[in-house]
Design a protein around this motif. Structure first.
Motif, PDB file in Angstrom:
ATOM      1  N   GLU A   1      34.096  54.253  38.617  1.00 34.20           N
ATOM      2  CA  GLU A   1      33.632  53.036  39.285  1.00 34.20           C
ATOM      3  C   GLU A   1      32.154  52.811  38.996  1.00 34.20           C
ATOM      4  O   GLU A   1      31.705  51.671  38.830  1.00 34.20           O
ATOM      5  CB  GLU A   1      33.874  53.141  40.792  1.00 34.20           C
ATOM      6  N   LEU A   2      31.396  53.888  38.924  1.00 33.04           N
ATOM      7  CA  LEU A   2      29.959  53.784  38.677  1.00 33.04           C
ATOM      8  C   LEU A   2      29.680  53.209  37.292  1.00 33.04           C
ATOM      9  O   LEU A   2      28.840  52.315  37.143  1.00 33.04           O
ATOM     10  CB  LEU A   2      29.302  55.155  38.817  1.00 33.04           C
ATOM     11  N   VAL A   3      30.373  53.720  36.259  1.00 38.17           N
ATOM     12  CA  VAL A   3      30.076  53.264  34.897  1.00 38.17           C
ATOM     13  C   VAL A   3      30.510  51.816  34.682  1.00 38.17           C
ATOM     14  O   VAL A   3      29.987  51.141  33.791  1.00 38.17           O
ATOM     15  CB  VAL A   3      30.735  54.178  33.832  1.00 38.17           C
ATOM     16  N   HIS A   4      31.440  51.323  35.492  1.00 40.75           N
ATOM     17  CA  HIS A   4      31.883  49.935  35.367  1.00 40.75           C
ATOM     18  C   HIS A   4      31.170  49.004  36.344  1.00 40.75           C
ATOM     19  O   HIS A   4      31.482  47.806  36.394  1.00 40.75           O
ATOM     20  CB  HIS A   4      33.398  49.835  35.574  1.00 40.75           C
ATOM     21  N   LEU A   5      30.209  49.539  37.098  1.00 41.09           N
ATOM     22  CA  LEU A   5      29.459  48.719  38.052  1.00 41.09           C
ATOM     23  C   LEU A   5      28.646  47.675  37.296  1.00 41.09           C
ATOM     24  O   LEU A   5      27.910  48.001  36.353  1.00 41.09           O
ATOM     25  CB  LEU A   5      28.539  49.622  38.875  1.00 41.09           C
ATOM     26  N   LYS A   6      28.800  46.414  37.697  1.00 37.50           N
ATOM     27  CA  LYS A   6      28.117  45.315  37.011  1.00 37.50           C
ATOM     28  C   LYS A   6      26.999  44.747  37.889  1.00 37.50           C
ATOM     29  O   LYS A   6      27.008  44.920  39.111  1.00 37.50           O
ATOM     30  CB  LYS A   6      29.121  44.216  36.647  1.00 37.50           C
ATOM     31  N   MET A   7      26.077  44.078  37.239  1.00 34.20           N
ATOM     32  CA  MET A   7      24.954  43.495  37.964  1.00 34.20           C
ATOM     33  C   MET A   7      25.439  42.537  39.058  1.00 34.20           C
ATOM     34  O   MET A   7      24.858  42.470  40.143  1.00 34.20           O
ATOM     35  CB  MET A   7      24.014  42.766  36.993  1.00 34.20           C
TER      36      MET A   7
ATOM     37  N   ASP B   1      27.940  42.891  40.815  1.00 36.83           N
ATOM     38  CA  ASP B   1      28.541  43.654  41.916  1.00 36.83           C
ATOM     39  C   ASP B   1      27.512  44.092  42.948  1.00 36.83           C
ATOM     40  O   ASP B   1      27.873  44.589  44.012  1.00 36.83           O
ATOM     41  CB  ASP B   1      29.255  44.905  41.377  1.00 36.83           C
ATOM     42  N   LEU B   2      26.232  43.935  42.604  1.00 37.32           N
ATOM     43  CA  LEU B   2      25.166  44.359  43.508  1.00 37.32           C
ATOM     44  C   LEU B   2      24.748  43.215  44.424  1.00 37.32           C
ATOM     45  O   LEU B   2      24.420  42.122  43.949  1.00 37.32           O
ATOM     46  CB  LEU B   2      23.947  44.841  42.706  1.00 37.32           C
ATOM     47  N   HIS B   3      24.773  43.479  45.716  1.00 39.94           N
ATOM     48  CA  HIS B   3      24.288  42.513  46.715  1.00 39.94           C
ATOM     49  C   HIS B   3      23.277  43.253  47.589  1.00 39.94           C
ATOM     50  O   HIS B   3      23.478  43.447  48.796  1.00 39.94           O
ATOM     51  CB  HIS B   3      25.455  41.977  47.537  1.00 39.94           C
TER      52      HIS B   3
ATOM     53  N   ILE C   1      27.444  46.707  48.024  1.00 41.02           N
ATOM     54  CA  ILE C   1      27.903  46.638  46.639  1.00 41.02           C
ATOM     55  C   ILE C   1      29.421  46.514  46.658  1.00 41.02           C
ATOM     56  O   ILE C   1      30.060  46.890  47.647  1.00 41.02           O
ATOM     57  CB  ILE C   1      27.478  47.864  45.799  1.00 41.02           C
ATOM     58  N   GLN C   2      29.977  45.990  45.589  1.00 36.97           N
ATOM     59  CA  GLN C   2      31.432  45.883  45.494  1.00 36.97           C
ATOM     60  C   GLN C   2      31.905  46.601  44.241  1.00 36.97           C
ATOM     61  O   GLN C   2      31.152  46.738  43.266  1.00 36.97           O
ATOM     62  CB  GLN C   2      31.883  44.428  45.479  1.00 36.97           C
ATOM     63  N   THR C   3      33.128  47.077  44.268  1.00 34.55           N
ATOM     64  CA  THR C   3      33.674  47.792  43.127  1.00 34.55           C
ATOM     65  C   THR C   3      35.178  47.611  43.092  1.00 34.55           C
ATOM     66  O   THR C   3      35.790  47.218  44.086  1.00 34.55           O
ATOM     67  CB  THR C   3      33.331  49.302  43.204  1.00 34.55           C
ATOM     68  N   VAL C   4      35.766  47.893  41.950  1.00 35.64           N
ATOM     69  CA  VAL C   4      37.220  47.873  41.793  1.00 35.64           C
ATOM     70  C   VAL C   4      37.661  49.306  41.555  1.00 35.64           C
ATOM     71  O   VAL C   4      37.275  49.928  40.569  1.00 35.64           O
ATOM     72  CB  VAL C   4      37.664  46.968  40.631  1.00 35.64           C
ATOM     73  N   GLY C   5      38.458  49.847  42.475  1.00 31.56           N
ATOM     74  CA  GLY C   5      38.881  51.237  42.402  1.00 31.56           C
ATOM     75  C   GLY C   5      40.271  51.399  41.831  1.00 31.56           C
ATOM     76  O   GLY C   5      40.763  50.551  41.076  1.00 31.56           O
ATOM     77  N   LYS C   6      40.926  52.491  42.214  1.00 29.54           N
ATOM     78  CA  LYS C   6      42.277  52.779  41.725  1.00 29.54           C
ATOM     79  C   LYS C   6      43.239  51.679  42.145  1.00 29.54           C
ATOM     80  O   LYS C   6      43.145  51.134  43.239  1.00 29.54           O
ATOM     81  CB  LYS C   6      42.753  54.126  42.268  1.00 29.54           C
ATOM     82  N   GLY C   7      44.184  51.386  41.250  1.00 29.67           N
ATOM     83  CA  GLY C   7      45.152  50.336  41.531  1.00 29.67           C
ATOM     84  C   GLY C   7      44.540  48.946  41.529  1.00 29.67           C
ATOM     85  O   GLY C   7      45.101  48.012  42.109  1.00 29.67           O
ATOM     86  N   ASN C   8      43.361  48.806  40.879  1.00 28.69           N
ATOM     87  CA  ASN C   8      42.659  47.522  40.812  1.00 28.69           C
ATOM     88  C   ASN C   8      42.362  46.940  42.183  1.00 28.69           C
ATOM     89  O   ASN C   8      42.344  45.715  42.374  1.00 28.69           O
ATOM     90  CB  ASN C   8      43.462  46.508  39.985  1.00 28.69           C
ATOM     91  N   LYS C   9      42.114  47.824  43.148  1.00 31.30           N
ATOM     92  CA  LYS C   9      41.794  47.375  44.507  1.00 31.30           C
ATOM     93  C   LYS C   9      40.291  47.231  44.669  1.00 31.30           C
ATOM     94  O   LYS C   9      39.538  48.169  44.433  1.00 31.30           O
ATOM     95  CB  LYS C   9      42.343  48.372  45.529  1.00 31.30           C
ATOM     96  N   GLU C  10      39.890  46.047  45.062  1.00 35.33           N
ATOM     97  CA  GLU C  10      38.462  45.787  45.265  1.00 35.33           C
ATOM     98  C   GLU C  10      38.045  46.216  46.665  1.00 35.33           C
ATOM     99  O   GLU C  10      38.786  46.029  47.627  1.00 35.33           O
ATOM    100  CB  GLU C  10      38.164  44.304  45.064  1.00 35.33           C
TER     101      GLU C  10
END
Length: 297
Positions: free
Chosen positions: A151-157, A159-161, A167-176
Motif C-alpha cells: 500500500e505504501l509503494v502505491h501511495l499517490k500524491m 491520496d494525501l489529505h 490519507i486514503q489507500t486501496v488494500g487487499k481485495g481492492n478495498k479503499e
C-alpha cells in the motif's frame, strides 16, 4: 486441455472476475508452477489423473524440502481454489482436494518492536540528505498508519489529505479505506514533499509519493533493504521486516486502549478474527512485564 492453459485461464479469471490483487495472483502462480513441476516429475500431464494421493505426495515433497508450514498451507489453499474453479467450469468431474485437509497454522506471534526500538529506528536515517529525509518520512508514515508495504509503494500524491490529517489507500481485495495520520508523520511528509521529492523528481512526472533516485516509484524490495540497514544502525537485534512496523502500530495502539473494531478498520482487515491476534500479543507483553517487574513472579 493442457495444464498450463487451465492455469492461465484460472489466473485470468481470478484477476478479472474476482478482482484479486497482483500480489495474490503472483502467489497463486508460484504455487501452481511448483505443482506443475511436481506433476512433470511424476509423468502426469492430465489433471484427470490427479487424485488425493498425488496431492498428498506433492505436499509431502514440500515438507521434505523444509518449506515453511505457512507455505504448505498457502499451497493447499491455492490448489483448493484452482480445482474448485475447474469443477465449476466442468473441466473435472471429481475434486481431488475434497478430502485433503490443510495443516494447522503454527501458533506463532508476529515480531513486535518496543516503543523505544521504534524511536531508535525512526531516528536512524540521516535527514540532512534527500534520501534520509525520504526514508524518515517512509518510516514515520508506516508506523503512524500501519500501511502494508504494498500500500505504501502505491501511495499517490492525490491520496494525501494532510491538511485534514487523513490519507486514503486501496488494500487487499481492492478495498479503499481512509485513515488518520499523526502530526509527526505529517510534518515529515510535508518536509519530504517540499524539500526532497522535487530533487528526486528532477522535472519529471510521477504520481507516487515516494520516489527512487530515477524519479519513479519505489519497489517493495528497496524498502525492505533500506529498512534492514536502518535496523542495523539502530542496534536492533530482532528480525524486522516492513510488516513488523504494521504489527508494532497495531500492538501499541491496542495497548493504549483502542477498540478492536476500530483497529480492524485501521488495518483494513475483512474479518475481525485476523485482528484478534493482536490481543494475544498484548497479553503476552502483559505477562512478560509482570514476570519482569513483580517481586514474586
Amino acid at each position: 486441455m493442457e495444464i498450463e492453459t487451465q492455469i492461465a485461464d484460472y489466473l485470468h479469471y481470478s484477476q478479472v472476475e474476482r478482482g484479486l490483487s497482483r500480489n495474490t495472483i503472483i502467489s497463486y502462480r508460484q504455487d501452481l508452477k511448483e505443482f506443475v513441476a511436481f506433476l512433470t516429475q511424476k509423468n502426469i500431464s492430465d489433471l484427470h489423473d490427479v487424485d488425493r494421493f498425488v496431492i498428498l505426495d506433492f505436499l509431502q515433497s514440500k515438507n521434505q524440502q523444509h518449506q515453511a508450514r505457512n507455505s504448505v498451507i498457502h499451497a493447499v489453499s491455492t490448489l483448493r481454489r484452482f480445482f474448485r474453479y475447474l469443477m465449476q467450469e466442468k473441466q473435472l468431474t471429481e475434486n481431488p482436494m475434497a478430502q485433503v485437509d490443510a495443516p494447522k497454522h503454527a501458533q506463532t506471534l508476529p515480531q513486535v518492536l518496543t516503543v523505544d526500538e521504534v524511536d531508535r529506528l525512526l531516528a536512524a536515517p540521516d535527514v540532512s540528505t534527500k534520501y534520509g529525509c525520504r526514508d524518515r518520512a517512509i518510516l514515520e508514515t508506516m508506523y503512524a498508519t500501519g500501511l502494508r508495504v504494498s500500500e505504501l509503494v502505491h501511495l499517490k500524491m492525490d491520496d494525501l489529505h494532510l491538511e485534514m490529517g487523513l490519507i486514503q489507500t486501496v488494500g487487499k481485495g481492492n478495498k479503499e479505506r481512509i485513515m488518520p495520520i499523526g502530526d509527526v508523520a505529517i510534518e515529515w511528509l510535508n518536509r519530504y514533499i517540499s524539500e526532497s521529492r522535487p530533487q528526486l523528481l528532477k522535472n519529471r512526472q510521477a504520481v507516487e509519493v515516494f520516489l527512487n533516485a530515477h524519479g519513479s516509484g519505489l519497489s517493495r524490495q528497496s524498502i525492505w533493504k533500506k529498512l534492514k540497514q536502518y535496523v542495523a544502525l539502530a542496534g536492533i537485534k530482532k528480525d524486522v521486516t516492513p510488516h513488523t512496523l504494521r504489527h508494532s502500530f497495531a500492538t501499541h495502539i491496542l495497548e493504549n486502549g483502542a477498540d478492536l473494531r476500530i483497529l480492524q478498520e485501521l488495518l483494513g482487515h475483512a474479518d475481525i478474527s485476523t485482528t484478534q491476534i493482536y490481543t494475544h500479543i498484548s497479553k503476552k507483553r502483559m505477562t512478560d512485564v509482570y514476570r519482569k517487574y513483580h517481586p514474586r513472579a
